[in-house]
Scaffold this motif. Structure first.
Motif, short mmCIF file in Angstrom:
data_model
loop_
_atom_site.label_atom_id
_atom_site.label_comp_id
_atom_site.label_asym_id
_atom_site.label_seq_id
_atom_site.Cartn_x
_atom_site.Cartn_y
_atom_site.Cartn_z
N TRP A 1 43.80 27.49 -14.59
CA TRP A 1 43.49 26.91 -15.87
C TRP A 1 44.80 25.98 -16.39
CZ3 TRP A 1 42.89 32.29 -18.60
CH2 TRP A 1 44.10 33.31 -18.39
N ASP A 2 44.82 25.60 -17.71
CA ASP A 2 45.80 24.84 -18.13
C ASP A 2 46.70 25.64 -18.81
OD1 ASP A 2 45.05 22.24 -16.99
OD2 ASP A 2 43.68 21.66 -18.78
N THR B 1 39.52 11.93 0.82
CA THR B 1 40.32 10.80 0.88
C THR B 1 41.26 10.49 -0.75
OG1 THR B 1 38.91 9.00 0.23
CG2 THR B 1 39.56 9.52 2.51
N GLN B 2 40.86 11.32 -1.56
CA GLN B 2 41.37 11.31 -2.91
C GLN B 2 42.67 12.12 -3.00
OE1 GLN B 2 38.54 12.34 -6.00
NE2 GLN B 2 40.23 13.28 -7.52
N THR B 3 43.56 11.43 -3.59
CA THR B 3 44.84 11.95 -3.63
C THR B 3 45.45 12.20 -5.22
OG1 THR B 3 45.95 9.86 -3.42
CG2 THR B 3 45.69 11.17 -1.52
N THR B 4 44.50 11.38 -6.03
CA THR B 4 44.78 11.31 -7.38
C THR B 4 44.07 12.96 -8.10
OG1 THR B 4 42.68 10.31 -7.92
CG2 THR B 4 44.69 8.99 -7.87
N THR B 5 44.29 12.98 -9.42
CA THR B 5 43.63 14.45 -9.92
C THR B 5 42.32 14.27 -10.38
OG1 THR B 5 44.34 13.53 -12.14
CG2 THR B 5 46.09 15.14 -10.90
N MET C 1 50.62 25.81 -19.10
CA MET C 1 51.38 24.54 -18.52
C MET C 1 51.93 23.71 -19.57
SD MET C 1 50.33 25.30 -15.33
CE MET C 1 50.74 23.68 -14.66
N LYS C 2 52.99 22.91 -19.37
CA LYS C 2 53.73 22.25 -20.08
C LYS C 2 52.84 21.13 -20.90
CE LYS C 2 58.18 22.77 -18.04
NZ LYS C 2 59.50 22.35 -17.44
N CYS C 3 51.91 20.65 -20.24
CA CYS C 3 50.93 19.95 -20.70
C CYS C 3 49.89 20.07 -21.75
CB CYS C 3 50.28 19.13 -19.56
SG CYS C 3 49.28 20.18 -18.48
N PHE C 4 49.92 21.79 -21.77
CA PHE C 4 48.62 22.12 -22.38
C PHE C 4 49.02 22.27 -24.09
CE2 PHE C 4 46.67 25.73 -24.74
CZ PHE C 4 45.29 25.41 -24.51
N SER C 5 47.76 22.04 -24.99
CA SER C 5 48.01 21.96 -26.06
C SER C 5 46.56 22.43 -26.56
CB SER C 5 48.45 20.80 -26.94
OG SER C 5 48.44 21.03 -28.41
N TYR C 6 46.42 23.24 -27.87
CA TYR C 6 45.31 23.60 -28.45
C TYR C 6 44.62 22.45 -29.13
CZ TYR C 6 44.98 28.51 -27.37
OH TYR C 6 44.90 29.72 -26.54
N SER D 1 47.77 16.92 -22.75
CA SER D 1 47.97 15.73 -21.76
C SER D 1 47.50 16.47 -20.22
CB SER D 1 49.35 15.43 -21.67
OG SER D 1 50.28 16.22 -21.49
N CYS D 2 47.14 17.47 -20.20
CA CYS D 2 46.91 17.79 -18.63
C CYS D 2 45.68 17.17 -17.99
CB CYS D 2 46.22 19.49 -18.76
SG CYS D 2 47.43 20.44 -19.54
N ASP D 3 46.04 17.21 -16.75
CA ASP D 3 45.28 16.46 -15.79
C ASP D 3 43.93 17.10 -15.48
OD1 ASP D 3 45.73 18.44 -13.79
OD2 ASP D 3 47.43 17.32 -13.30
N GLY D 4 42.96 16.55 -14.59
CA GLY D 4 41.65 17.09 -14.29
C GLY D 4 41.73 18.15 -13.31
#
Length: 884
Positions: A471-472, A525-529, A475-480, A486-489
């Protein structure tokens, strides 16, 4: 994904201190032998909510094993071969009560819905998004582009012809919908092995193996069964085809089986490897009793060996003398025990998963350690992953090199990072349950590893990246606040079980993942989130319910339907466009999750569908009076209140209900104590519950019901199925004082899972009790009663078996009974693992309705007006039919 929140409380001998106190301090949890564990809470300095420990459910998973095993296996701990098949044969010959069932939960289920965020409990906002029930197996059709098959833990097989965008069920009429494995054979047929095999809480046994000749357009039927009864009442983890040698192999809970692929439909399976039994190999000790003997977790054919080289993992998760890797050089006719060298310690082999590179050049192994699993009892060690290894020669003897540990995986982007969440749960905390590894068919160095999270290596294990976080939260990216999040997918539902690859011409190859929340996919082949969520359409309808209740919406829009779920919280399906207190609850027609974690029993005000009490585990009750709706986007309102009574001995899923004639004046609940609550919808804390009766130390309520303030409670204690002396009983306040009811010698010594009071008897002395488990008369001995439905008409002085004559076609089947209900017309309805049955006269029974899938039916409740009956299934969602 379970609830790791402040709402947790100390269990087993500690009283609840209420929501506020738990929000300010960590709860000490002592469950399934694990040591104290810090629970999630609100930081007492900042007042902000903090989610510390992804993966904390491991101890709960162990406890929930008992919750499901005990009703079905107590007191003997084993179901004899043939019991399942005999029960199903009887059911097929029973009369059928006219009417049909319709599916209720056909809407998508969004666990990240914006306005359903209880910060102290809900997983909403964690990033998993839309969910379905647990997916135990996946397969892709190699020749038909976009065709994918998903096997549900308790809901059968679903087919997608559009690369996972939409799904159709294709196995609803089989006698068992618990899926262990799926595999597409060289001739294009789809093989289904029933009986999920993770040795977890709600794994149901199967009815064998089935072959669907035309899976792209066909549906499974009983006539598709392959073999005889050899694999009935077992669990099957892997099916694999040895094309060169012409065999299909099954790794099952009773060993490894084989049969020629070209053999006729009825040709039997042959057991070729069972070390404890001396089959396929001799001189191997067992070290455990028959309940845990010869469990085969995986089997693989080494590519490039011309079909002769096989590798099997046969092991019990807690350790046994027979645990090990076994290989065959003659397509499974004879076997040798491997002696792994290098990093793998042969004495530490537990549940393991294998993956060969497509050219056979490398063998990857993910392995659980019985030593760590046993050490976790009271030690504070919560990862049981021995490690991930590679044999760079492909040889089962190695030498093996360790390429991942729990510690190294936790620093790869995991949400279970040790130095962020503190000591405790780490990747692999439940490697005995969720563990899968696979190699990209086009690259022997491209490896996928599934534990609680999904990991990927593109360099043969030298480095790893977490590509499917728990889950997020944390994580530093997480906000309610969604605007600041700013969390990725790279988040998917927790607990990975299945991996499959597509290699269709004209499209990029993909990896498909199955877990406790459904299915996901992305290009290899995906290297992105990011992931493609295959649950968004709501057509992968595999939700595993524990309960269902409904209440009228006050705006007249219809009924709100609630249900507790395995690992997917509590779902709410409000009518599309429904409003409450000026808020529009369901503008898009989807289901939402006001409560997180594991759901349990549910209570809903029939006159106000937004008033509900949900259960987490161990009678951790939570109330909301507004459907759990938070008007702000960040869910800053506190709309759910803890009202747990703090029982010291409640079961994992503990019973509670409203008095049937005074639902707003009395609630009852059961753990070690029977509890009463007269504040009902005005309840604000656990202090609103009063102890009515002590069922006894070591006793736990298994069912509780009240009518006209006459309350009945069934209990078990000890409730164990193997190592304890099983006990059960019934208590009541009928007659004015609480007392234990005497049960006759013929009353089965098994788990009493349901009680219902006859509404035609205002005194409350006429009661029906339903008994779980197969009758297992071979275990109970002469003179024992074998019925599943019993009645008293004199307050418990005498009891009568109303199951009927077992030889008659209209008798009650020998199937585990889960719940009972008497309709407003006076008809008795009982839900079982094999369907729903009804009776209007003692001893005469019929199947209720048509079109209900054969997923276990675990809970019954009436519609608010009594005109319909809802049933919760553990694998195929919620259904309803007209009241008989």
């Amino acid at each position: 994904m379970r609830d790791y929140s402040a709402r947790r409380r100390p269990r087993r001998g500690a009283e609840s201190r209420g929501r506020t106190a738990l929000a300010a301090a960590a709860a000490a949890l002592l469950i399934a032998g694990t040591g104290p564990i810090a629970a999630f809470g609100v930081d007492s300095d900042s007042g902000s909510s903090r989610h510390h420990e992804a993966g904390e459910e491991s101890h709960e998973l162990m406890e929930s094993i008992d919750a499901f095993d005990e009703p079905r296996l107590s007191p003997g701990g084993r179901i004899a071969p043939g019991a399942y098949a005999d029960a199903w044969a009887h059911i097929k010959n029973m009369p059928v009560k006219s009417g049909s069932w319709s599916e209720v939960t056909t809407s998508p289920y969004n666990e990240d819905a914006l306005h359903y965020r209880d910060r102290s409990a809900s997983n909403s906002g964690g990033g998993a998004g839309h969910s379905a029930g647990r997916i135990a197996a996946l397969a892709t059709d190699p020749t038909h582009r976009g065709v994918v098959y998903a096997g549900a833990a308790g809901g059968g097989v679903f087919r997608s012809t559009d690369d996972g965008s939409t799904w159709t069920p294709i196995a609803d009429r089989l006698p068992a919908l618990s899926v262990g494995a799926l595999a597409v054979a060289p001739d294009g047929s789809l093989w289904l092995a029933t009986g999920e095999a993770t040795t977890a809480s709600d794994n149901y046994l199967g009815s064998g193996v089935y072959r669907l000749a035309n899976p792209v357009t066909g549906t499974f039927s009983e006539s598709d069964k392959v073999g005889g009864t050899e694999l009935d009442s077992s669990s099957i983890h892997t099916l694999t085809f040895d094309k060169a040698a012409g065999y299909v192999f099954a790794a099952s809970s009773h060993g490894v089986f084989r049969r020629p692929m070209s053999a006729g439909q009825s040709a039997a399976w042959t057991k070729v490897l069972a070390p404890c039994a001396g089959i396929g190999i001799s001189g191997v000790g067992c070290g455990v009793d028959g309940h845990y003997a010869d469990i085969a977790n995986d089997i693989a054919v080494q590519p490039g060996s011309d079909g002769t080289r096989l590798l099997a993992n046969v092991a019990w998760r807690s350790g046994a003398d027979y645990n090990g890797f076994y290989y065959s050089d003659d397509a499974g006719t004879t076997w040798k025990r491997a002696n792994p060298t290098g990093a793998i310690n042969p004495a530490e082999i537990g549940n393991a998963a294998f993956a060969y590179a497509a050219d056979g050049s490398k063998l990857y192994v993910s392995m659980e350690s019985p030593k760590l699993l046993n050490k976790a009892t009271g030690s504070g060690v919560y990862s049981v992953l021995a490690g991930v290894y590679v044999s760079e020669s492909g040889n089962a003897d190695g030498p093996f090199k360790q390429i991942a540990t729990s510690s190294s995986l936790s620093t790869s982007g995991s949400a279970m990072k040790i130095n962020e969440i503190g000591s405790g749960y780490q990747p692999g905390s439940q490697a005995w349950y969720d563990q899968v590894v696979a190699v990209d068919p086009s690259d022997p160095n491209h490896v996928y590893l599934g534990l609680e999270e999904m990991f990927e290596s593109r360099d043969g294990g030298a480095t790893w990246k977490a590509i499917g976080r728990y889950w997020d939260f944390g994580m530093k990216c997480f906000s309610y606040d969604p605007a600041e999040n700013s969390c990725d997918g790279d988040v998917m539902h927790s607990d990975q079980h299945a991996l499959a690859f597509s290699q269709w011409k004209g499209s990029a190859p993909e990896v498909f993942v199955g877990n406790d929340g459904g299915a996901y996919a992305r290009p290899t082949t995906q290297t992105t989130t990011g992931w493609r969520n295959l649950n968004e359409s709501g057509t992968l309808r595999t939700l595993q319910y524990y309960s269902v209740r409904a209440g009228r919406m006050t705006d007249g829009s219809g009924d709100a339907v609630w249900g507790g779920l395995q690992d997917n919280g509590v779902s709410l399906l409000a009518p599309k466009g429904a409003t409450y207190q000026g808020q529009q609850l369901n503008p898009d027609g989807k289901m939402v999750s006001p409560y997180g974690g594991d759901g349990g029993d549910q209570l809903v005000n029939p006159d106000n569908g937004c008033q509900t009490v949900g259960e987490y585990v161990d009678l951790a009750l939570q109330i909301t009076n507004n459907c759990g709706y938070t008007a702000s986007d960040d869910g800053s309102e506190d709309v759910i209140t803890d009202i747990a009574p703090g029982d010291p001995g409640a079961r994992f899923t503990a019973p509670f209900s409203a008095d049937e004639t005074d639902p707003n004046g009395l609630w009852v609940a059961g753990g070690q104590y029977v509890w009463g609550n007269t504040k009902t919808w005005q309840s604000t804390s656990g202090a609103d519950w009063t102890k009515l009766y002590d069922l006894g130390a070591g006793h736990s309520a298994s069912a509780v019901v009240s009518r006209n303030h006459v309350t009945w409670a069934a209990w078990c204690g000890p409730c164990g199925s193997v190592d304890e002396t099983f006990g059960r009983g019934i208590a009541t306040n009928y007659g004015g004082t609480w007392h234990q009811v005497g049960l006759p010698a013929a009353f089965p010594n098994r788990y009493i899972s349901g009680l219902t009071i006859d509404p035609s008897d205002a005194s409350g002395k006429t009661v029906y009790a339903v008994v779980n488990g197969f009758s297992r008369h071979w275990n109970e001995g002469p003179g024992a009663g074998y019925g599943h439905v019993w009645k008293t008409a004199d307050g418990g002085k005498t009891w009568t078996d109303v199951s009927g004559d077992p030889a008659a076609s209209d008798s009650f089947p020998d199937a585990p009974a889960n719940a009972a209900l008497i309709t407003k017309a006076g008809t008795l309805v009982v839900a079982t693992d094999l369907g729903v049955f009804t009776s209007t006269s003692a001893g005469h029974w019929a199947r209720l309705g048509t079109d209900l899938p054969t997923a276990p039916a675990v809970y019954l409740s009436p519609s608010p007006d009594g005109s319909q009956v809802y049933v919760a299934t553990h694998g195929r969602g919620i259904w309803k039919t007209r009241t008989p």
